[in-house]
Design a protein around this motif. Structure first.
Motif, PDB file in Angstrom:
ATOM      1  N   UNK A 136      68.135  75.965  21.889  1.00  0.00           N
ATOM      2  CA  UNK A 136      68.899  74.309  21.652  1.00  0.00           C
ATOM      3  C   UNK A 136      69.386  74.108  20.747  1.00  0.00           C
ATOM      4  N   UNK A 137      70.253  74.973  20.469  1.00  0.00           N
ATOM      5  CA  UNK A 137      70.948  74.825  19.312  1.00  0.00           C
ATOM      6  C   UNK A 137      72.241  75.782  19.749  1.00  0.00           C
ATOM      7  N   UNK A 138      72.067  77.514  18.776  1.00  0.00           N
ATOM      8  CA  UNK A 138      74.030  77.692  19.798  1.00  0.00           C
ATOM      9  C   UNK A 138      73.608  77.793  20.556  1.00  0.00           C
ATOM     10  N   UNK A 139      74.959  78.128  21.404  1.00  0.00           N
ATOM     11  CA  UNK A 139      75.032  78.351  22.794  1.00  0.00           C
ATOM     12  C   UNK A 139      75.170  79.970  22.752  1.00  0.00           C
ATOM     13  N   UNK A 140      74.431  80.813  23.899  1.00  0.00           N
ATOM     14  CA  UNK A 140      73.203  82.189  23.686  1.00  0.00           C
ATOM     15  C   UNK A 140      74.736  83.109  24.054  1.00  0.00           C
ATOM     16  N   UNK A 198      77.523  75.073  26.185  1.00  0.00           N
ATOM     17  CA  UNK A 198      79.228  74.153  26.814  1.00  0.00           C
ATOM     18  C   UNK A 198      78.684  73.570  28.268  1.00  0.00           C
ATOM     19  N   UNK A 199      80.078  72.518  28.849  1.00  0.00           N
ATOM     20  CA  UNK A 199      80.148  72.462  30.325  1.00  0.00           C
ATOM     21  C   UNK A 199      80.563  73.593  30.865  1.00  0.00           C
ATOM     22  N   UNK A 211      85.870  74.292  29.750  1.00  0.00           N
ATOM     23  CA  UNK A 211      85.642  73.763  28.279  1.00  0.00           C
ATOM     24  C   UNK A 211      85.547  73.901  27.217  1.00  0.00           C
ATOM     25  N   UNK A 212      85.263  74.940  27.140  1.00  0.00           N
ATOM     26  CA  UNK A 212      85.652  75.392  25.567  1.00  0.00           C
ATOM     27  C   UNK A 212      86.662  75.876  25.838  1.00  0.00           C
TER      28      UNK A 212
END
Length: 187
Positions: free
Chosen positions: A87-91, A37-38, A121-122
Motif C-alpha cells: 500500500x505504499x510505493x509503486x511496484x 500511478x493512474x 500520468x507519471x
C-alpha cells in the motif's frame, strides 16, 4: 482558463513554475498517495506485454507485488493503477544508491529495452487530467511534497507547461502544444 481543441487547461499550468528536484524530494510522488500511478486503458496491454522485459529492472519486493496483484490493479472507482508494495510505493519504482525512487519502466525504456517511457500520468505530473465525455480538463496538482520543485521552478523561471513540454506533446501532439504556446505567449 485556456481552451484548445477538446481540452480545458487551468491558468495554473501557465502561471505556476515547476522543475522536479529529485535530489530533494527523493521521488516522493512514487510512494505518497492512496494508490499507484493512474493508468490509461491503452497502457494496460503495454504493461502486460512489457513486464517480462521490465522485471530485471525491478526490486524483488516490486516483483513480488506485481506477481501477486498483476501488472495493474482496479480501484474502487473502476479505474486502473499500478500495484503498490504494501500500500505504499509503486511496484515499478526502484530505489537507487542515494535512496531516490526512480521508475523501473523508464530505466528499461532508457536502455532501449522497451519503447514505452512510463505511464502518461507519471510523465505529466504535476498535471492531472480529468476526462469528461466531450473534453479533458488539465489541472495543476499542487502537493506539499513538491515544494522543492516549485522553489526550483521559481529560481529557474520555468512554467509548468514548459517543464512538461515533452509529455504534453506525447499526450496531445505537437500541433496542440504549439497552439498552447501561441495562446500563452501571445497574451
Amino acid at each position: 482558463m485556456i481552451l484548445i481543441e477538446d481540452t480545458v487547461i487551468s491558468d495554473d499550468i501557465k502561471e505556476k513554475e515547476f522543475v522536479c528536484n529529485l535530489s530533494k524530494c527523493k521521488g516522493a510522488c512514487c510512494v505518497e498517495g492512496d494508490l499507484g500511478a493512474p493508468l490509461e486503458d491503452v497502457e494496460l496491454p503495454i504493461l502486460k506485454e512489457a513486464y517480462p522485459l521490465i522485471k530485471k529492472y525491478l526490486d524483488p519486493r516490486g516483483i513480488a507485488a506485481i506477481e501477486e496483484q498483476g501488472e495493474y490493479v482496479m480501484d474502487e472507482d473502476d479505474e486502473y493503477s499500478t500495484p503498490t508494495i504494501d500500500g505504499r510505493e509503486c511496484a515499478y519504482a526502484v530505489y537507487d544508491k542515494t535512496g531516490t525512487l526512480k521508475c523501473g519502466i523508464e530505466d528499461a525504456y532508457n536502455d532501449g529495452v522497451i519503447d514505452f517511457k512510463k505511464p502518461i500520468s507519471c510523465h505529466l505530473y504535476p498535471i492531472r487530467i480529468t476526462k469528461y465525455e466531450h473534453y479533458h480538463a488539465l489541472n495543476y496538482d499542487q502537493w506539499s511534497i513538491c515544494s522543492d520543485a516549485c522553489t526550483l521552478g521559481e529560481e529557474l523561471k520555468v512554467p509548468v507547461y514548459k517543464f512538461l513540454k515533452d509529455p504534453l506533446i506525447r499526450a496531445y501532439g505537437e500541433d496542440w502544444y504549439k497552439q498552447l504556446e501561441d495562446e500563452i505567449e501571445g497574451e
